[in-house]
Scaffold this motif. Structure first.
Motif, PDB file in Angstrom:
ATOM      1  N   UNK A  63       0.765  -1.171  -0.099  1.00 40.12           N
ATOM      2  CA  UNK A  63       0.061   0.004  -0.082  1.00 40.12           C
ATOM      3  C   UNK A  63       1.019   1.275   0.077  1.00 40.12           C
ATOM      4  N   UNK A  64       1.840   1.433   0.853  1.00 39.49           N
ATOM      5  CA  UNK A  64       3.013   2.359   0.778  1.00 39.49           C
ATOM      6  C   UNK A  64       3.991   2.073   1.339  1.00 39.49           C
ATOM      7  N   UNK A  65       5.187   1.853   0.469  1.00 41.97           N
ATOM      8  CA  UNK A  65       5.027   2.496  -1.035  1.00 41.97           C
ATOM      9  C   UNK A  65       4.592   1.511  -1.821  1.00 41.97           C
ATOM     10  N   UNK A  66       4.384   1.767  -3.062  1.00 40.35           N
ATOM     11  CA  UNK A  66       3.747   0.752  -4.137  1.00 40.35           C
ATOM     12  C   UNK A  66       4.711  -0.172  -4.581  1.00 40.35           C
ATOM     13  N   UNK A  67       5.144  -0.976  -3.922  1.00 36.15           N
ATOM     14  CA  UNK A  67       6.546  -1.936  -4.396  1.00 36.15           C
ATOM     15  C   UNK A  67       5.924  -3.293  -4.462  1.00 36.15           C
ATOM     16  N   UNK A  68       6.398  -4.001  -5.496  1.00 37.62           N
ATOM     17  CA  UNK A  68       6.090  -5.387  -5.612  1.00 37.62           C
ATOM     18  C   UNK A  68       6.756  -6.157  -4.789  1.00 37.62           C
ATOM     19  N   UNK A  69       6.003  -7.129  -4.190  1.00 33.64           N
ATOM     20  CA  UNK A  69       6.550  -8.108  -3.083  1.00 33.64           C
ATOM     21  C   UNK A  69       6.076  -9.558  -3.323  1.00 33.64           C
ATOM     22  N   UNK A  70       6.966 -10.611  -2.804  1.00 31.73           N
ATOM     23  CA  UNK A  70       6.520 -11.910  -3.028  1.00 31.73           C
ATOM     24  C   UNK A  70       7.171 -12.633  -1.594  1.00 31.73           C
ATOM     25  N   UNK A  71       6.790 -13.854  -1.388  1.00 32.99           N
ATOM     26  CA  UNK A  71       7.046 -14.644  -0.545  1.00 32.99           C
ATOM     27  C   UNK A  71       7.296 -16.176  -0.716  1.00 32.99           C
TER      28      UNK A  71
END
Length: 255
Positions: A116-124
Motif C-alpha cells: 500500500x505504501x510504498x507501491x512496491x512489488x513483494x513476494x514470499x
C-alpha cells in the motif's frame, strides 16, 4: 506463515533372529502428498522519525494476507540397519540409518502483491533443501536377574538442513523452511522391573545441541549497525517415560 500438510509413506522391515545375533533392516519411502493448505501474513509498518539520524522517515504501511495456498512437503528415503549381539547376561545393540538428500524445492509460495505504501512489488516463497546424513547409535541391555533389566544408549542425530534461504526475520523474498542446522546427540538410560502383578518401565533421554546464529542488530559505540556478530543458541531436551504393563491374560487363563 502456517500450513497443514497430509501425506502417506510406507515403511518395510525384515528381522532375523539367530542363536547369538539379531539383525534388522528397515526401508522408508518418500512421502506422497495427499492434501493440505497454507497461509501467510505480511506486515511492515513504519512512521515518525528515523531514530538513527533523527530526521523524518519515509512512512511505510504494507499489509497482506493470503490463504488456501498450495503446499508440498517432501521427505527422504531412509534405510536402517540394526544388530543385536547376545552375551550371557547382556545384549549389545548397534544401529545406523541413512537418509537421502532432497534437492531445493518450493514448499509454499504466496502470490505476488503490491504494498500500500510504498507501491512496491513483494513476494514470499518458502523453500526447503536437505542433505544426505548418516546416523549411528549404540546401546546395551543388561539382565541382573529375571526381575530387573537395565538399559543405556547413545545416538547421533545430525542435521540435514542445507538451504540457502534466509531466516524469517531477515525480510527476504525467499525464506528457508528450517535454518537450525545444529546436530543433536542423545544419551538415554532406564530400567525395567518385572514385579509379581505388573511390569514397570522407567527411562530418561537427554538431547543437546549448540549452534551460532547471526544477530539481526549489533550495537557498537556510535555505530548502530556494526560488524556481523553471532549469538550461541543452546538446545537441550529431557524426555521421561513411565510405563506399566499388566499381564492379566495369564491370570484370566489360570482362573
Amino acid at each position: 506463515m502456517s500450513y497443514n500438510a497430509y501425506g502417506l509413506l510406507c515403511k518395510a522391515g525384515l528381522a532375523m533372529e539367530l542363536k547369538k545375533l539379531n539383525i534388522g533392516l528397515t526401508i522408508t519411502t518418500p512421502k506422497v502428498n495427499l492434501f493440505g493448505s497454507g497461509s501467510t501474513v505480511y506486515e511492515d509498518f513504519q512512521s515518525g522519525l528515523d531514530s538513527i539520524q533523527n530526521i523524518p522517515s519515509n512512512n511505510r504501511y504494507i499489509e497482506n494476507q493470503q490463504g488456501e495456498l498450495s503446499i508440498k512437503v517432501k521427505s527422504p528415503v531412509s534405510i536402517g540397519l540394526g544388530i543385536g549381539i547376545k552375551l550371557p547376561k547382556s545384549t549389545i545393540h548397534l544401529s545406523s540409518e541413512w537418509f537421502s538428500g532432497i534437492q531445493n524445492y518450493t514448499v509454499m509460495a504466496a502470490e505476488n502483491f503490491i504494498g500500500q505504501l510504498p507501491h512496491e512489488a513483494l513476494s514470499f516463497i518458502l523453500i526447503d533443501q536437505l542433505k544426505s546424513v548418516f546416523n549411528i547409535g549404540i546401546g546395551i541391555e543388561h539382565r541382573f536377574n529375571e526381575k530387573i533389566y537395565a538399559y543405556g544408549s547413545a545416538a547421533s542425530d545430525f542435521s540435514a538442513v542445507d538451504s540457502d534461504g534466509a531466516l524469517l526475520y531477515e525480510f527476504k523474498n525467499t525464506v528457508a523452511h528450517s535454518k537450525f542446522d545444529g546436530s543433536l546427540f542423545h544419551l538415554a538410560g532406564g530400567v525395567a522391573l518385572n514385579m509379581k502383578r505388573t511390569e514397570l518401565t522407567l527411562g530418561v533421554t537427554y538431547g543437546k545441541s549448540n549452534r551460532n546464529i547471526p544477530r539481526p542488530l549489533y550495537i557498537l559505540g556510535d555505530n548502530i549497525v556494526g560488524e556481523p556478530e553471532y549469538s550461541k543458541l543452546q538446545y537441550k531436551r529431557w524426555r521421561f517415560i513411565v510405563g506399566f504393563s499388566f499381564p492379566f491374560r495369564n491370570t484370566v487363563i489360570k482362573n
